[in-house]
Design a protein around this motif. Structure first.
Motif, PDB file in Angstrom:
ATOM      1  N   ALA B  23       0.829  -1.210   0.000  1.00 35.82           N
ATOM      2  CA  ALA B  23       0.000   0.000   0.000  1.00 35.82           C
ATOM      3  C   ALA B  23       0.860   1.255   0.000  1.00 35.82           C
ATOM      4  O   ALA B  23       0.344   2.353  -0.153  1.00 35.82           O
ATOM      5  CB  ALA B  23      -0.915   0.002   1.225  1.00 35.82           C
ATOM      6  N   ILE B  24       2.185   1.089   0.201  1.00 38.44           N
ATOM      7  CA  ILE B  24       3.042   2.264   0.371  1.00 38.44           C
ATOM      8  C   ILE B  24       3.988   2.422  -0.805  1.00 38.44           C
ATOM      9  O   ILE B  24       4.576   1.447  -1.274  1.00 38.44           O
ATOM     10  CB  ILE B  24       3.841   2.166   1.694  1.00 38.44           C
ATOM     11  N   SER B  25       4.092   3.653  -1.286  1.00 36.88           N
ATOM     12  CA  SER B  25       5.046   3.907  -2.366  1.00 36.88           C
ATOM     13  C   SER B  25       5.701   5.269  -2.167  1.00 36.88           C
ATOM     14  O   SER B  25       5.238   6.084  -1.367  1.00 36.88           O
ATOM     15  CB  SER B  25       4.346   3.830  -3.723  1.00 36.88           C
ATOM     16  N   GLU B  26       6.763   5.478  -2.925  1.00 37.29           N
ATOM     17  CA  GLU B  26       7.533   6.705  -2.791  1.00 37.29           C
ATOM     18  C   GLU B  26       6.866   7.810  -3.597  1.00 37.29           C
ATOM     19  O   GLU B  26       6.607   7.647  -4.783  1.00 37.29           O
ATOM     20  CB  GLU B  26       8.959   6.456  -3.307  1.00 37.29           C
ATOM     21  N   GLY B  27       6.591   8.931  -2.946  1.00 39.49           N
ATOM     22  CA  GLY B  27       6.028  10.073  -3.660  1.00 39.49           C
ATOM     23  C   GLY B  27       7.123  11.044  -4.056  1.00 39.49           C
ATOM     24  O   GLY B  27       8.303  10.705  -3.997  1.00 39.49           O
ATOM     25  N   GLU B  28       6.759  12.237  -4.433  1.00 41.60           N
ATOM     26  CA  GLU B  28       7.733  13.240  -4.882  1.00 41.60           C
ATOM     27  C   GLU B  28       8.783  13.551  -3.812  1.00 41.60           C
ATOM     28  O   GLU B  28       9.968  13.521  -4.071  1.00 41.60           O
ATOM     29  CB  GLU B  28       7.010  14.520  -5.314  1.00 41.60           C
ATOM     30  N   SER B  29       8.307  13.820  -2.577  1.00 44.09           N
ATOM     31  CA  SER B  29       9.298  14.122  -1.540  1.00 44.09           C
ATOM     32  C   SER B  29       9.221  13.140  -0.369  1.00 44.09           C
ATOM     33  O   SER B  29      10.232  12.805   0.220  1.00 44.09           O
ATOM     34  CB  SER B  29       9.127  15.560  -1.037  1.00 44.09           C
ATOM     35  N   ILE B  30       8.019  12.670  -0.034  1.00 40.44           N
ATOM     36  CA  ILE B  30       7.894  11.699   1.051  1.00 40.44           C
ATOM     37  C   ILE B  30       7.115  10.475   0.561  1.00 40.44           C
ATOM     38  O   ILE B  30       6.662  10.444  -0.581  1.00 40.44           O
ATOM     39  CB  ILE B  30       7.198  12.306   2.298  1.00 40.44           C
ATOM     40  N   TYR B  31       6.968   9.484   1.424  1.00 39.12           N
ATOM     41  CA  TYR B  31       6.225   8.282   1.044  1.00 39.12           C
ATOM     42  C   TYR B  31       4.727   8.498   1.234  1.00 39.12           C
ATOM     43  O   TYR B  31       4.299   9.432   1.913  1.00 39.12           O
ATOM     44  CB  TYR B  31       6.737   7.076   1.839  1.00 39.12           C
ATOM     45  N   TYR B  32       3.955   7.616   0.617  1.00 32.51           N
ATOM     46  CA  TYR B  32       2.520   7.818   0.537  1.00 32.51           C
ATOM     47  C   TYR B  32       1.800   6.486   0.745  1.00 32.51           C
ATOM     48  O   TYR B  32       2.241   5.461   0.240  1.00 32.51           O
ATOM     49  CB  TYR B  32       2.202   8.413  -0.846  1.00 32.51           C
ATOM     50  N   ILE B  33       0.710   6.498   1.519  1.00 32.68           N
ATOM     51  CA  ILE B  33      -0.072   5.274   1.740  1.00 32.68           C
ATOM     52  C   ILE B  33      -1.358   5.337   0.925  1.00 32.68           C
ATOM     53  O   ILE B  33      -2.116   6.308   1.014  1.00 32.68           O
ATOM     54  CB  ILE B  33      -0.427   5.096   3.231  1.00 32.68           C
ATOM     55  N   ASP B  34      -1.602   4.302   0.143  1.00 32.04           N
ATOM     56  CA  ASP B  34      -2.829   4.203  -0.638  1.00 32.04           C
ATOM     57  C   ASP B  34      -3.945   3.716   0.294  1.00 32.04           C
ATOM     58  O   ASP B  34      -3.937   2.559   0.720  1.00 32.04           O
ATOM     59  CB  ASP B  34      -2.591   3.206  -1.785  1.00 32.04           C
ATOM     60  N   PRO B  35      -4.933   4.589   0.613  1.00 32.32           N
ATOM     61  CA  PRO B  35      -5.966   4.194   1.580  1.00 32.32           C
ATOM     62  C   PRO B  35      -6.797   3.006   1.085  1.00 32.32           C
ATOM     63  O   PRO B  35      -7.418   2.311   1.893  1.00 32.32           O
ATOM     64  CB  PRO B  35      -6.818   5.459   1.747  1.00 32.32           C
ATOM     65  N   VAL B  36      -6.813   2.789  -0.227  1.00 30.70           N
ATOM     66  CA  VAL B  36      -7.588   1.667  -0.770  1.00 30.70           C
ATOM     67  C   VAL B  36      -6.955   0.322  -0.379  1.00 30.70           C
ATOM     68  O   VAL B  36      -7.652  -0.657  -0.139  1.00 30.70           O
ATOM     69  CB  VAL B  36      -7.702   1.798  -2.315  1.00 30.70           C
ATOM     70  N   ARG B  37      -5.622   0.281  -0.285  1.00 31.74           N
ATOM     71  CA  ARG B  37      -4.947  -0.983   0.030  1.00 31.74           C
ATOM     72  C   ARG B  37      -4.588  -1.118   1.512  1.00 31.74           C
ATOM     73  O   ARG B  37      -4.235  -2.200   1.977  1.00 31.74           O
ATOM     74  CB  ARG B  37      -3.668  -1.129  -0.804  1.00 31.74           C
ATOM     75  N   CYS B  38      -4.618  -0.013   2.255  1.00 34.01           N
ATOM     76  CA  CYS B  38      -4.217  -0.063   3.667  1.00 34.01           C
ATOM     77  C   CYS B  38      -5.330  -0.667   4.520  1.00 34.01           C
ATOM     78  O   CYS B  38      -6.463  -0.199   4.493  1.00 34.01           O
ATOM     79  CB  CYS B  38      -3.870   1.328   4.172  1.00 34.01           C
TER      80      CYS B  38
END
Lengths: 395, 86
Positions: B23-38
């Protein structure tokens, strides 16, 4: 010095541009620069892709522990420039104290002179040296996928929301612990990770705490976690106008390890100020898979170097030297493949065979290391010294 | 409520490697959690693994995406059809 190039994605036909590129190196760290420079030197058209804007910071102890690392840098890149060194430029061993009983000095090492560098300037110097040999460098470009087709390798990249496809004959994945190239080749392989955590503070440890700034200061911390006792190496050392708190963490113990490290340091009479900045990074371990053959850091014409290939010294995790070694090996393998028309992967495994056999000898100490480190601090220290002594002999 | 990553994030990627649901991937500056998969690690771990491994507590519950335990478990079952949750 060659001029920096700005790549205009909108107006640049990347696909056409790429048709005559032979090698794409992914990752602008020491392993990537070593591979790219050597490829370009041998006349191969080489493109290096870096995720971040260069020069970039990198969380790392940034000490060149192995003599062979310095030797190969000097041989291949020349003398390390003074701006790539930290102040002090060398550490003369380490002082280690028992955190619970600070008067108990476990070890005072004189001896080994270890260069202390600044990763941002050091890595950028390597980038520039590669560029001087003809490597084209694109920074601030993210690789989103890697695929292999019958007529070559495809790399999908993204910059400012724009995606493009690049094509090359060879890919060298030097993209670190959490490598996207490795996850393409081996989606099921999951390394065990250690976390490296740092806090940087303004000030001088000699003036503030009367600690010798020419040595690194280790503190023995013990955590009785659910998975047994762990001794996260915790250290303080000077880097220019800042000093660094450095904690190695077993995944899942971050809060305990950092809090306990700080408590122990305070117990030793050192009041840490508010950090000017914090950082963290992953250190992968794939030695079990690498040495059993379950994981091979190459397939066809895609090669993995440095952390991406799990090519760190077992147990200590020392990685700059082995990343550069594997980078040179990858370039040699690509050159052989171009000359013979064969696949680079096979040659790469031959080129790194000697390094892997050295890893195997060091990794043989891993069971002893695990066993001794549950016994106590003295035992832990003694086997750690044994690992370093063997590393020095082998490399 | 799925977790979200705050500006404290040091971009070390620990959470991404430990997340059982990708559910987690690297964004532009910080990491990001996809609420659909979390699923807040419902079905995989006793507590959100990303929060556990983060050295700076950058993964926190997201008040904007509240979900019941049953909802989270249903999400988990959708991600892993036929498997038994831990």
């Amino acid at each position: 010095m060659l001029k920096e190039r700005n790549i205009d994605i909108e107006n640049n036909d990347w696909r056409t541009h790429m048709l005559d590129t032979q090698v794409i190196v992914i990752g602008g760290g020491p392993g990537g620069s070593a591979a790219a420079k050597k490829c370009a030197e041998r006349g191969l058209k080489t493109l290096l892709l870096e995720k971040k804007k260069l020069p970039r910071e990198k969380i790392c102890a940034a000490m060149l522990f192995m003599d062979v690392t310095v030797r190969q840098i000097e041989q291949e890149f020349g003398e390390i420039p003074s701006n790539a060194f930290a102040d002090p430029a060398y550490f003369y061993g380490e002082s280690i104290v028992h955190g619970i009983e600070p008067e108990l000095r476990i070890k005072t090492v004189g001896g080994k002179k270890t260069p202390s560098i600044l990763r941002s300037s050091f890595d950028y110097w390597l980038n520039q040296k590669a560029r001087e040999k003809g490597v084209e460098i694109w920074d601030d470009v993210r690789v989103t996928s890697v695929t292999e087709e019958s007529d070559g390798c495809m790399v999908e990249v993204e910059k400012n929301g724009n995606k493009k496809m690049l094509k090359s004959s060879f890919i060298i994945g030097a993209d670190g612990a959490n490598s996207i190239v490795r996850s393409y080749l081996y989606p099921a392989i999951k390394p065990r990770f250690t976390q490296g955590y740092q806090e940087w503070y303004e000030g001088d440890i000699e003036r503030l705490y009367n600690l010798d700034r020419k040595v690194t200061h280790g503190f023995i911390v013990v955590i009785a976690g659910v998975s047994g006792m762990s001794i996260p190496p915790t250290a303080i050392y000077q880097k220019g106008a800042h000093f660094v708190l450095d904690v190695d963490i077993k995944m899942g113990e971050a809060k305990e390890a950092i809090a306990e490290g700080k408590r122990v340091i305070k117990n030793c009479g050192i009041d840490l100020p508010e950090p000017a900045r914090k950082g963290a990074a992953l250190i992968p371990s794939l030695h079990r898979e690498l040495l059993s053959g379950a994981f091979v850091p190459a397939r066809e014409n895609i090669l993995l170097v440095g952390d991406a290939g799990g090519l760190l010294v077992p147990i200590t995790g020392e990685g700059i030297g082995t990343a550069m070694m594997s980078g040179f090996s990858a370039a040699a393998a690509v050159v052989r493949a171009v000359e013979s028309g064969g696949k680079a992967g096979k040659y790469y495994l031959e080129e790194i065979d000697d390094m892997l056999s050295k890893f195997k000898q060091i990794y043989a100490l891993a069971p002893k290391f695990r066993e001794q480190s549950t016994k106590g601090i003295e035992e832990y220290m003694s086997v750690f010294d044994e690992v370093w002594a063997l590393t020095d002999i082998l490399f | 409520l799925p977790n979200k990553i705050t500006a404290e994030c040091l971009s070390c990627g620990s959470c991404e490697t430990e997340c059982p649901n990708k559910a987690i991937s690297e964004g532009e500056s910080i990491y990001y959690i996809d609420p659909v998969r979390c699923t807040e690690c419902v079905g995989s771990y006793p507590a959100p693994r990303c929060a556990e491994v983060c050295p700076v507590d950058a993964s926190v519950p997201d008040d904007k995406h509240k979900e019941s335990h049953d909802n989270l478990l249903a999400k988990w079952k959708k991600l892993y059809p036929g498997e038994t949750p831990k």
